[in-house]
Design a protein around this motif. Structure first.
Motif, PDB file in Angstrom:
ATOM      1  N   UNK A  75       5.431  12.410  19.629  1.00 30.85           N
ATOM      2  CA  UNK A  75       6.572  12.644  18.774  1.00 30.85           C
ATOM      3  C   UNK A  75       7.710  11.686  19.109  1.00 30.85           C
ATOM      4  N   UNK A  76       7.863  11.384  20.383  1.00 37.91           N
ATOM      5  CA  UNK A  76       8.957  10.500  20.789  1.00 37.91           C
ATOM      6  C   UNK A  76       8.820   9.125  20.146  1.00 37.91           C
ATOM      7  N   UNK A  77       7.612   8.576  20.115  1.00 38.67           N
ATOM      8  CA  UNK A  77       7.391   7.261  19.499  1.00 38.67           C
ATOM      9  C   UNK A  77       7.701   7.310  18.012  1.00 38.67           C
ATOM     10  N   UNK A  78       7.344   8.391  17.362  1.00 37.38           N
ATOM     11  CA  UNK A  78       7.596   8.525  15.934  1.00 37.38           C
ATOM     12  C   UNK A  78       9.096   8.536  15.650  1.00 37.38           C
ATOM     13  N   UNK A  79       9.867   9.248  16.443  1.00 40.28           N
ATOM     14  CA  UNK A  79      11.315   9.311  16.230  1.00 40.28           C
ATOM     15  C   UNK A  79      11.976   7.945  16.308  1.00 40.28           C
ATOM     16  N   UNK A  80      11.449   7.085  17.163  1.00 40.64           N
ATOM     17  CA  UNK A  80      12.029   5.747  17.301  1.00 40.64           C
ATOM     18  C   UNK A  80      11.821   4.898  16.057  1.00 40.64           C
ATOM     19  N   UNK A  81      10.903   5.308  15.192  1.00 44.46           N
ATOM     20  CA  UNK A  81      10.569   4.524  13.995  1.00 44.46           C
ATOM     21  C   UNK A  81      10.897   5.264  12.702  1.00 44.46           C
ATOM     22  N   UNK A  82      11.917   6.113  12.744  1.00 40.80           N
ATOM     23  CA  UNK A  82      12.306   6.855  11.550  1.00 40.80           C
ATOM     24  C   UNK A  82      13.781   6.636  11.229  1.00 40.80           C
ATOM     25  N   UNK A  83      14.114   6.966   9.999  1.00 45.55           N
ATOM     26  CA  UNK A  83      15.505   6.929   9.527  1.00 45.55           C
ATOM     27  C   UNK A  83      15.848   8.288   8.952  1.00 45.55           C
ATOM     28  N   UNK A  95      -3.423  12.645  29.338  1.00 45.08           N
ATOM     29  CA  UNK A  95      -2.547  12.153  30.400  1.00 45.08           C
ATOM     30  C   UNK A  95      -1.166  12.756  30.302  1.00 45.08           C
ATOM     31  N   UNK A  96      -0.152  11.924  30.450  1.00 39.90           N
ATOM     32  CA  UNK A  96       1.234  12.393  30.383  1.00 39.90           C
ATOM     33  C   UNK A  96       1.725  12.581  28.959  1.00 39.90           C
ATOM     34  N   UNK A  97       0.976  12.070  27.995  1.00 43.99           N
ATOM     35  CA  UNK A  97       1.388  12.189  26.596  1.00 43.99           C
ATOM     36  C   UNK A  97       1.037  13.584  26.085  1.00 43.99           C
ATOM     37  N   UNK A  98       2.003  14.222  25.479  1.00 46.03           N
ATOM     38  CA  UNK A  98       1.811  15.580  24.962  1.00 46.03           C
ATOM     39  C   UNK A  98       1.650  15.531  23.452  1.00 46.03           C
ATOM     40  N   UNK A  99       0.621  16.179  22.952  1.00 48.73           N
ATOM     41  CA  UNK A  99       0.349  16.154  21.518  1.00 48.73           C
ATOM     42  C   UNK A  99       0.455  17.529  20.873  1.00 48.73           C
ATOM     43  N   UNK A 100       0.628  18.544  21.677  1.00 41.38           N
ATOM     44  CA  UNK A 100       0.721  19.885  21.136  1.00 41.38           C
ATOM     45  C   UNK A 100       1.390  20.823  22.123  1.00 41.38           C
ATOM     46  N   UNK A 101       1.640  22.029  21.660  1.00 38.60           N
ATOM     47  CA  UNK A 101       2.279  23.025  22.522  1.00 38.60           C
ATOM     48  C   UNK A 101       1.799  24.415  22.107  1.00 38.60           C
ATOM     49  N   UNK A 159      -1.333   7.303  17.573  1.00 37.31           N
ATOM     50  CA  UNK A 159      -1.320   8.326  18.611  1.00 37.31           C
ATOM     51  C   UNK A 159      -1.823   7.805  19.939  1.00 37.31           C
ATOM     52  N   UNK A 160      -2.300   8.720  20.764  1.00 34.60           N
ATOM     53  CA  UNK A 160      -2.736   8.356  22.100  1.00 34.60           C
ATOM     54  C   UNK A 160      -4.260   8.463  22.212  1.00 34.60           C
ATOM     55  N   UNK A 161      -4.798   7.859  23.236  1.00 35.31           N
ATOM     56  CA  UNK A 161      -6.231   7.882  23.476  1.00 35.31           C
ATOM     57  C   UNK A 161      -6.606   9.159  24.223  1.00 35.31           C
ATOM     58  N   UNK A 162      -7.619   9.833  23.735  1.00 29.26           N
ATOM     59  CA  UNK A 162      -8.101  11.043  24.394  1.00 29.26           C
ATOM     60  C   UNK A 162      -9.065  10.636  25.499  1.00 29.26           C
ATOM     61  N   UNK A 163      -8.851  11.180  26.693  1.00 31.51           N
ATOM     62  CA  UNK A 163      -9.683  10.856  27.838  1.00 31.51           C
ATOM     63  C   UNK A 163     -11.014  11.600  27.772  1.00 31.51           C
ATOM     64  N   UNK A 164     -11.961  11.225  28.636  1.00 34.40           N
ATOM     65  CA  UNK A 164     -13.296  11.839  28.623  1.00 34.40           C
ATOM     66  C   UNK A 164     -13.251  13.350  28.816  1.00 34.40           C
ATOM     67  N   UNK A 165     -12.263  13.843  29.579  1.00 31.86           N
ATOM     68  CA  UNK A 165     -12.158  15.287  29.821  1.00 31.86           C
ATOM     69  C   UNK A 165     -11.396  16.016  28.716  1.00 31.86           C
ATOM     70  N   UNK A 166     -11.003  15.275  27.676  1.00 27.57           N
ATOM     71  CA  UNK A 166     -10.284  15.886  26.565  1.00 27.57           C
ATOM     72  C   UNK A 166      -8.778  15.851  26.718  1.00 27.57           C
ATOM     73  N   UNK A 167      -8.282  15.375  27.847  1.00 28.18           N
ATOM     74  CA  UNK A 167      -6.846  15.317  28.084  1.00 28.18           C
ATOM     75  C   UNK A 167      -6.209  14.071  27.492  1.00 28.18           C
TER      76      UNK A 167
END
Length: 112
Positions: A1-9, A70-76, A60-68
């Motif tokens: 979400x943070x990356x998206x905010x940087x590219x919006x108006x 990393x530090x990037x959060x995609x949901x809550x 978006x971000x790359x999903x790791x082999x374990x499904x994680x």
């Protein structure tokens, strides 16, 4: 979400509005509640660049082999204990882009 905010108006009724505190981030997003004519209800964000160019940040971000991710959060997940054994659970997942087809004779894009 943070990356998206940087590219919006920020817009209200198709009119560009300056963001009160730039750059817009996850930490100052609540400042938009004081913008507009109805306490932020008439405010929307839109991309400031052509999304059909398949930008890396939009994919978006790359999903790791374990499904994680990393530090990037995609949901809550939000849990609300109502007491007496009742718990409300809310799942939120963020997509920066969702293919929308053709609207008003304009293709909204497609990520490959």
């Amino acid at each position: 979400m943070a990356a998206t905010l940087l590219h919006t108006r920020l817009y209200i009724a198709s009119q560009y509005i300056a963001v009160p505190t730039e750059p817009l981030t996850l930490y100052n997003l609540d400042n938009l509640n004081s913008v507009g004519y109805r306490g932020g209800e008439d405010v929307y964000l839109t991309s400031d660049i052509d999304i059909s160019t398949n930008l890396d940040w939009l994919k978006g971000c790359t999903v790791e082999k374990d499904g994680g991710t990393g530090k990037q959060k995609t949901g809550v997940i939000i849990l609300v204990d109502k007491g007496e054994g009742v718990v409300d659970v809310f799942y939120f997942y963020f997509w920066a882009f969702n293919y929308g087809g053709t609207i008003l004779e304009r293709q909204l894009g497609e990520l490959l």
